[in-house]
Scaffold this motif. Structure first.
Motif, PDB file in Angstrom:
ATOM      1  N   TYR A 133       0.836  -1.213   0.000  1.00  0.00           N
ATOM      2  CA  TYR A 133       0.000   0.000   0.000  1.00  0.00           C
ATOM      3  C   TYR A 133       0.870   1.263   0.000  1.00  0.00           C
ATOM      4  CZ  TYR A 133      -3.114  -3.612   1.916  1.00  0.00           C
ATOM      5  OH  TYR A 133      -3.806  -4.771   2.159  1.00  0.00           O
ATOM      6  N   LYS A 134       1.942   1.260  -0.774  1.00  0.00           N
ATOM      7  CA  LYS A 134       2.905   2.360  -0.705  1.00  0.00           C
ATOM      8  C   LYS A 134       2.292   3.708  -1.081  1.00  0.00           C
ATOM      9  CE  LYS A 134       6.992  -0.511  -1.477  1.00  0.00           C
ATOM     10  NZ  LYS A 134       8.118  -0.834  -2.383  1.00  0.00           N
ATOM     11  N   SER A 135       1.454   3.739  -2.092  1.00  0.00           N
ATOM     12  CA  SER A 135       0.854   5.014  -2.478  1.00  0.00           C
ATOM     13  C   SER A 135      -0.074   5.524  -1.383  1.00  0.00           C
ATOM     14  CB  SER A 135       0.089   4.869  -3.798  1.00  0.00           C
ATOM     15  OG  SER A 135      -0.970   3.926  -3.677  1.00  0.00           O
ATOM     16  N   GLU A 136      -0.769   4.618  -0.750  1.00  0.00           N
ATOM     17  CA  GLU A 136      -1.670   5.009   0.335  1.00  0.00           C
ATOM     18  C   GLU A 136      -0.881   5.447   1.569  1.00  0.00           C
ATOM     19  OE1 GLU A 136      -6.144   3.548   1.234  1.00  0.00           O
ATOM     20  OE2 GLU A 136      -4.627   2.000   1.087  1.00  0.00           O
ATOM     21  N   LEU A 137       0.224   4.763   1.851  1.00  0.00           N
ATOM     22  CA  LEU A 137       1.076   5.177   2.960  1.00  0.00           C
ATOM     23  C   LEU A 137       1.558   6.614   2.769  1.00  0.00           C
ATOM     24  CD1 LEU A 137       3.326   1.999   3.448  1.00  0.00           C
ATOM     25  CD2 LEU A 137       1.426   2.734   4.903  1.00  0.00           C
ATOM     26  N   LYS A 138       1.917   6.931   1.539  1.00  0.00           N
ATOM     27  CA  LYS A 138       2.382   8.287   1.243  1.00  0.00           C
ATOM     28  C   LYS A 138       1.271   9.305   1.458  1.00  0.00           C
ATOM     29  CE  LYS A 138       4.645  11.050  -2.327  1.00  0.00           C
ATOM     30  NZ  LYS A 138       5.201  11.074  -3.712  1.00  0.00           N
ATOM     31  N   TRP A 140      -1.237   9.023   3.499  1.00  0.00           N
ATOM     32  CA  TRP A 140      -1.468   9.161   4.943  1.00  0.00           C
ATOM     33  C   TRP A 140      -0.379  10.012   5.591  1.00  0.00           C
ATOM     34  CZ3 TRP A 140      -2.492   3.213   5.680  1.00  0.00           C
ATOM     35  CH2 TRP A 140      -3.762   2.912   5.175  1.00  0.00           C
ATOM     36  N   GLU A 141       0.863   9.859   5.114  1.00  0.00           N
ATOM     37  CA  GLU A 141       1.960  10.646   5.677  1.00  0.00           C
ATOM     38  C   GLU A 141       1.759  12.132   5.422  1.00  0.00           C
ATOM     39  OE1 GLU A 141       6.001   8.078   5.816  1.00  0.00           O
ATOM     40  OE2 GLU A 141       5.268   8.490   3.799  1.00  0.00           O
ATOM     41  N   GLU A 142       1.057  12.465   4.357  1.00  0.00           N
ATOM     42  CA  GLU A 142       0.839  13.869   4.002  1.00  0.00           C
ATOM     43  C   GLU A 142      -0.338  14.492   4.738  1.00  0.00           C
ATOM     44  OE1 GLU A 142       0.423  13.636  -0.211  1.00  0.00           O
ATOM     45  OE2 GLU A 142       2.594  13.461  -0.583  1.00  0.00           O
ATOM     46  N   ARG A 143      -1.112  13.685   5.433  1.00  0.00           N
ATOM     47  CA  ARG A 143      -2.260  14.198   6.178  1.00  0.00           C
ATOM     48  C   ARG A 143      -1.802  14.745   7.527  1.00  0.00           C
ATOM     49  NH1 ARG A 143      -7.678  11.043   4.889  1.00  0.00           N
ATOM     50  NH2 ARG A 143      -8.285  12.138   6.800  1.00  0.00           N
ATOM     51  N   ASP A 144      -2.584  15.690   8.073  1.00  0.00           N
ATOM     52  CA  ASP A 144      -2.241  16.251   9.374  1.00  0.00           C
ATOM     53  C   ASP A 144      -3.102  15.690  10.503  1.00  0.00           C
ATOM     54  OD1 ASP A 144      -4.686  17.431   8.882  1.00  0.00           O
ATOM     55  OD2 ASP A 144      -3.917  19.486   8.775  1.00  0.00           O
ATOM     56  N   ASP A 145      -3.939  14.690  10.188  1.00  0.00           N
ATOM     57  CA  ASP A 145      -4.795  14.114  11.227  1.00  0.00           C
ATOM     58  C   ASP A 145      -4.423  12.661  11.540  1.00  0.00           C
ATOM     59  OD1 ASP A 145      -5.641  13.062   8.834  1.00  0.00           O
ATOM     60  OD2 ASP A 145      -7.777  13.368   9.196  1.00  0.00           O
ATOM     61  N   ILE A 146      -3.208  12.267  11.156  1.00  0.00           N
ATOM     62  CA  ILE A 146      -2.710  10.936  11.462  1.00  0.00           C
ATOM     63  C   ILE A 146      -1.185  11.008  11.514  1.00  0.00           C
ATOM     64  CG2 ILE A 146      -2.762  10.285   9.016  1.00  0.00           C
ATOM     65  CD1 ILE A 146      -3.251   7.383   9.897  1.00  0.00           C
ATOM     66  N   THR A 147      -0.570  10.309  12.471  1.00  0.00           N
ATOM     67  CA  THR A 147       0.887  10.276  12.606  1.00  0.00           C
ATOM     68  C   THR A 147       1.391   8.928  12.130  1.00  0.00           C
ATOM     69  OG1 THR A 147       0.813  11.767  14.516  1.00  0.00           O
ATOM     70  CG2 THR A 147       2.823  10.473  14.202  1.00  0.00           C
ATOM     71  N   MET A 148       2.332   8.939  11.183  1.00  0.00           N
ATOM     72  CA  MET A 148       2.825   7.718  10.562  1.00  0.00           C
ATOM     73  C   MET A 148       4.298   7.486  10.891  1.00  0.00           C
ATOM     74  SD  MET A 148       0.233   6.474   8.801  1.00  0.00           S
ATOM     75  CE  MET A 148       1.122   5.276   7.807  1.00  0.00           C
TER      76      MET A 148
END
Length: 280
Positions: A133-138, A140-148
């Motif tokens: 899920y690499k594209s999805e991981l990226k 999520w990393e760009e969101r400010d409402d989740i810490t990855m």
């Protein structure tokens, strides 16, 4: 995509459940559902191909548009209602992250995000090539409402991210356990060495929720393939709290824990300390 819309409407599942996937002439296997219950148009599964796996090889050999069988959903699920108004820590490893991916998608959905507090995800794999899920991981990393936190056991010349085993990274980042609950799913060796750091961080056994993997055949608790002592992972699980696994340490549960690789976490003084909450 279901051929019959009526079948899709009847296939009601929630995060953490699995289904039996079948290929004509090859057999069927249990696979965790990777899509969110809110993904109305399709079901998604992530299947790793094993060299000796007849069904996984058959699935990987199918062409787009081929038909497969889907039986289910089966098993219990993650305690989404209990997780409301709490901070969520999600710890996943390897291909076992599929049902956790379903959960993350559900938590982050615009209809649901406000129901949960902080969301922290720690996901690891043996190598960069085994991250899924690499594209999805990226995204999520760009969101400010989740810490990855994404880590690999061993990087390569192109890997610029974190390197370290999941239990070690867990100790380093030390997410808060205050008003928190943790979902953890991964290979047995990862689970074995992740439990004690979680306890040390202050997560009590009833707030540690894990999903176990065992060889299953029927999916409904009849064949006995996935039993450990009196438990059937396909029927009584696959989701258990760590407290459930610890109950009756002198009876079936000790056999259960040792079979799943948790024997080194059976430190009763530490477990009692983690449960008393008097020092927090």
């Amino acid at each position: 995509v279901f051929l019959n819309q009526e079948d899709r409407e009847k296939f009601n599942f929630t995060c953490g459940q699995f289904a039996m996937l079948s290929v004509l002439g090859a057999g069927e296997i249990p696979i965790g559902i990777a899509s969110s219950p809110l993904d109305d148009e399709y079901l998604q599964f992530t299947v790793k191909r094993y060299p000796t796996g007849v069904v996984t090889t058959a699935l990987h050999s199918l062409e787009e548009g081929s038909r497969i069988g889907v039986r289910g959903p089966y098993g219990n699920f993650y305690p989404l209602e209990t997780m409301e108004d709490k901070s969520i820590l999600i710890v996943g490893g390897g291909f076992a992250v599929t049902t956790l991916r379903s959960t993350i998608r559900y938590l982050l959905h615009e209809k649901n995000r406000s129901r949960f507090k902080d969301i922290t995800v720690l996901y690891g794999a043996r190598s960069p090539g085994e991250l899924i899920y690499k594209s999805e991981l990226k995204q999520w990393e760009e969101r400010d409402d989740i810490t990855m936190y994404i880590t690999v056991d061993k990087g390569d010349e192109n890997w610029k991210g974190r390197v370290g085993l999941v239990p070690n990274v867990l100790k380093e980042v030390a997410p808060s356990s205050e008003n928190g609950i943790v979902l953890v799913c991964g290979p047995p060796i990862m689970l074995k060495y992740t439990m004690l750091p979680l306890l040390d961080l202050g997560f009590t056994p009833e707030r540690i929720v894990t999903s176990l993997e065992r060889r299953m055949s029927c999916g409904i608790g009849k064949c006995g393939r996935c039993n450990i002592a009196s438990k059937y992972v396909c029927k009584d699980g696959p989701v258990f709290t760590y407290r459930e696994l610890l109950e009756g340490v002198e009876s079936d549960s000790q056999i259960f824990l040792k079979a799943e690789g948790f024997e080194e976490t059976l430190d009763q003084d530490k477990l009692l300390h983690a449960s008393c909450r008097s020092c927090r």
